[in-house]
Design a protein around this motif. Structure first.
Motif, short mmCIF file in Angstrom:
data_model
loop_
_atom_site.label_atom_id
_atom_site.label_comp_id
_atom_site.label_asym_id
_atom_site.label_seq_id
_atom_site.Cartn_x
_atom_site.Cartn_y
_atom_site.Cartn_z
N ILE A 104 0.51 -1.82 -0.01
CA ILE A 104 -0.23 0.13 -0.12
C ILE A 104 0.71 1.09 -0.28
O ILE A 104 0.37 2.14 -0.24
CB ILE A 104 -0.96 0.38 1.62
CG1 ILE A 104 -2.78 0.53 0.99
CG2 ILE A 104 -0.22 0.19 2.60
CD1 ILE A 104 -2.69 0.46 -0.19
N THR A 105 2.29 1.28 0.82
CA THR A 105 2.65 2.31 0.24
C THR A 105 3.42 1.89 -1.08
O THR A 105 4.22 3.58 -1.67
CB THR A 105 4.01 2.42 1.38
OG1 THR A 105 4.88 0.82 1.06
CG2 THR A 105 3.30 1.95 2.72
N GLY A 106 2.92 1.19 -1.94
CA GLY A 106 4.25 1.55 -3.33
C GLY A 106 5.36 0.90 -2.99
O GLY A 106 6.00 0.80 -4.11
N LEU A 107 5.87 0.66 -1.84
CA LEU A 107 7.44 0.66 -2.15
C LEU A 107 7.71 -1.14 -1.95
O LEU A 107 8.18 -1.68 -0.78
CB LEU A 107 7.91 0.98 -0.94
CG LEU A 107 9.65 1.16 -0.23
CD1 LEU A 107 10.15 1.85 -1.89
CD2 LEU A 107 9.67 1.45 1.22
N ASN A 108 6.97 -2.11 -2.87
CA ASN A 108 7.28 -3.42 -3.51
C ASN A 108 7.19 -3.66 -4.50
O ASN A 108 7.43 -3.16 -4.84
CB ASN A 108 5.82 -3.87 -3.05
CG ASN A 108 6.20 -5.25 -2.57
OD1 ASN A 108 6.87 -5.68 -3.07
ND2 ASN A 108 5.90 -5.95 -1.52
N LEU A 114 3.96 -5.68 -8.56
CA LEU A 114 4.28 -4.54 -9.94
C LEU A 114 3.13 -4.75 -10.86
O LEU A 114 2.59 -3.73 -11.65
CB LEU A 114 5.42 -4.44 -10.05
CG LEU A 114 6.84 -4.35 -9.16
CD1 LEU A 114 8.08 -4.37 -10.08
CD2 LEU A 114 6.53 -2.59 -8.59
N ALA A 115 3.09 -5.46 -10.98
CA ALA A 115 1.73 -5.75 -11.84
C ALA A 115 0.14 -5.66 -11.55
O ALA A 115 -0.06 -5.64 -12.57
CB ALA A 115 1.76 -7.24 -12.43
N LEU A 170 1.96 10.01 -2.09
CA LEU A 170 3.50 8.78 -1.76
C LEU A 170 3.61 7.91 -2.65
O LEU A 170 4.77 6.95 -2.83
CB LEU A 170 3.46 8.97 -0.09
CG LEU A 170 4.16 10.59 0.59
CD1 LEU A 170 3.86 10.53 1.71
CD2 LEU A 170 5.44 11.15 0.17
N ALA A 171 2.80 7.02 -2.18
CA ALA A 171 2.51 5.48 -2.80
C ALA A 171 2.65 5.82 -4.00
O ALA A 171 3.83 5.02 -4.81
CB ALA A 171 1.37 4.95 -2.56
N ALA A 177 9.29 4.54 -9.15
CA ALA A 177 10.53 4.09 -9.11
C ALA A 177 11.05 3.40 -9.05
O ALA A 177 11.99 2.61 -9.82
CB ALA A 177 11.05 4.96 -7.43
N VAL A 178 10.43 2.35 -7.83
CA VAL A 178 10.78 1.18 -8.11
C VAL A 178 9.76 -0.19 -9.64
O VAL A 178 10.50 -1.01 -10.04
CB VAL A 178 9.74 -0.26 -6.91
CG1 VAL A 178 10.65 0.40 -5.60
CG2 VAL A 178 7.85 0.28 -7.22
N SER A 179 8.80 0.70 -10.21
CA SER A 179 8.35 0.22 -11.36
C SER A 179 9.30 0.29 -12.63
O SER A 179 9.24 0.24 -13.84
CB SER A 179 7.37 0.59 -11.70
OG SER A 179 7.14 1.98 -11.82
N ALA A 180 10.42 1.85 -12.51
CA ALA A 180 10.77 2.08 -13.36
C ALA A 180 12.58 0.60 -13.24
O ALA A 180 13.66 1.29 -14.24
CB ALA A 180 11.62 3.57 -13.08
N GLY A 181 12.44 -0.03 -12.17
CA GLY A 181 13.96 -0.96 -12.02
C GLY A 181 14.53 -0.57 -10.89
O GLY A 181 15.64 -1.35 -10.25
N LYS A 182 14.44 0.15 -10.18
CA LYS A 182 14.96 0.37 -8.68
C LYS A 182 14.66 -0.56 -7.29
O LYS A 182 13.33 -1.05 -7.73
CB LYS A 182 15.16 1.42 -8.54
CG LYS A 182 15.80 3.32 -9.18
CD LYS A 182 15.34 4.44 -8.51
CE LYS A 182 16.15 5.70 -9.49
NZ LYS A 182 16.00 6.58 -8.57
N PRO A 183 15.47 -0.89 -7.08
CA PRO A 183 14.77 -2.39 -6.10
C PRO A 183 14.40 -1.13 -4.99
O PRO A 183 14.55 -0.19 -4.00
CB PRO A 183 16.64 -2.61 -5.41
CG PRO A 183 17.27 -2.58 -6.20
CD PRO A 183 17.15 -1.26 -7.94
#
Length: 212
Positions: A104-108, A114-115, A170-171, A177-183
């Motif tokens: 829910i924070t988007g940081l996963n 992601l899908a 924020l999410a 950021a993570v969907s762009a490929g960053k861990p």
């Protein structure tokens, strides 16, 4: 709850999960708009009537995975310790979510998460349901603020709308950021900094909600 009742509830939960999992798998493979309710029911080996008993709309098959969060902010505010400001309680909860990599924070950065987010952002009906999700979250939070924070109705509604919007932004930023490929671990420091700045801005704008 007696043993029979507990068994029924477990069976219902398994059926619910089976339907949802079958739907998500089909959505990922073919696209949300290309999959019919009949296909989902067939894949889950249930009738259409059973499917609709668990999920009243096609969108609910996706959004229910966030359902526990729809009124989470309101629950956090109501359950905060005595003397803690509502905004501090919400800040602590969001930071805990970042630490746990709560989706829910988007940081996963798990592939399925992601899908799922990509599908939501690419599907107009799912985006509309998420807007409704935020509306319900805002209304519930406003009610909790009025009840527990000694603020007026207008301030509570404005504060709740701002808080829910900030949490959503924020999410989304974390997801971008993570969907762009960053861990996720690499994104975490900037996610934390952005959250700190955002909550500081909220505290400055809504003193009654942010003050102890």
């Amino acid at each position: 709850m007696n043993e029979a009742g507990g068994l029924r509830e477990r069976k219902k939960q398994r059926t619910r999960e089976a339907i949802s999992n079958a739907a998500i798998e089909l959505f990922f493979e073919h696209g949300f708009d290309q999959v019919s309710i009949a296909q989902i029911a067939d894949a889950a080996e249930v009738s259409r009537r059973t499917l609709f008993a668990y999920f009243p709309t096609k969108e609910a098959l996706v959004v229910h995975r966030f359902a526990d969060h729809e009124t989470e902010s309101a629950r956090v505010v109501r359950g905060r310790p005595d003397g803690q400001a509502p905004l501090d309680a919400l800040r602590d909860r969001f930071f805990d979510g970042l630490d746990r990599r709560d989706p829910i924070t988007g940081l996963n950065d798990q592939p399925e998460v992601l899908a799922l987010y990509r599908m939501i952002y690419a599907t107009s009906s799912l985006l509309a349901r998420m807007l409704e999700f935020n509306h319900i979250a805002s209304a519930a939070l406003a009610e909790a603020l009025v009840e527990t924070a000694a603020v007026g109705d207008v301030e509570a509604r404005m504060a709740a709308a701002a808080i829910v919007a900030v949490l959503s932004e924020l999410a989304q930023e974390n997801h971008r950021a993570v969907s762009a490929g960053k861990p996720a671990d690499q994104v975490f420091p900037q996610a934390k900094t952005a959250a700190e700045e955002a909550f500081a801005l909220l505290a400055g704008g809504f003193g009654g909600v942010g003050a102890k």
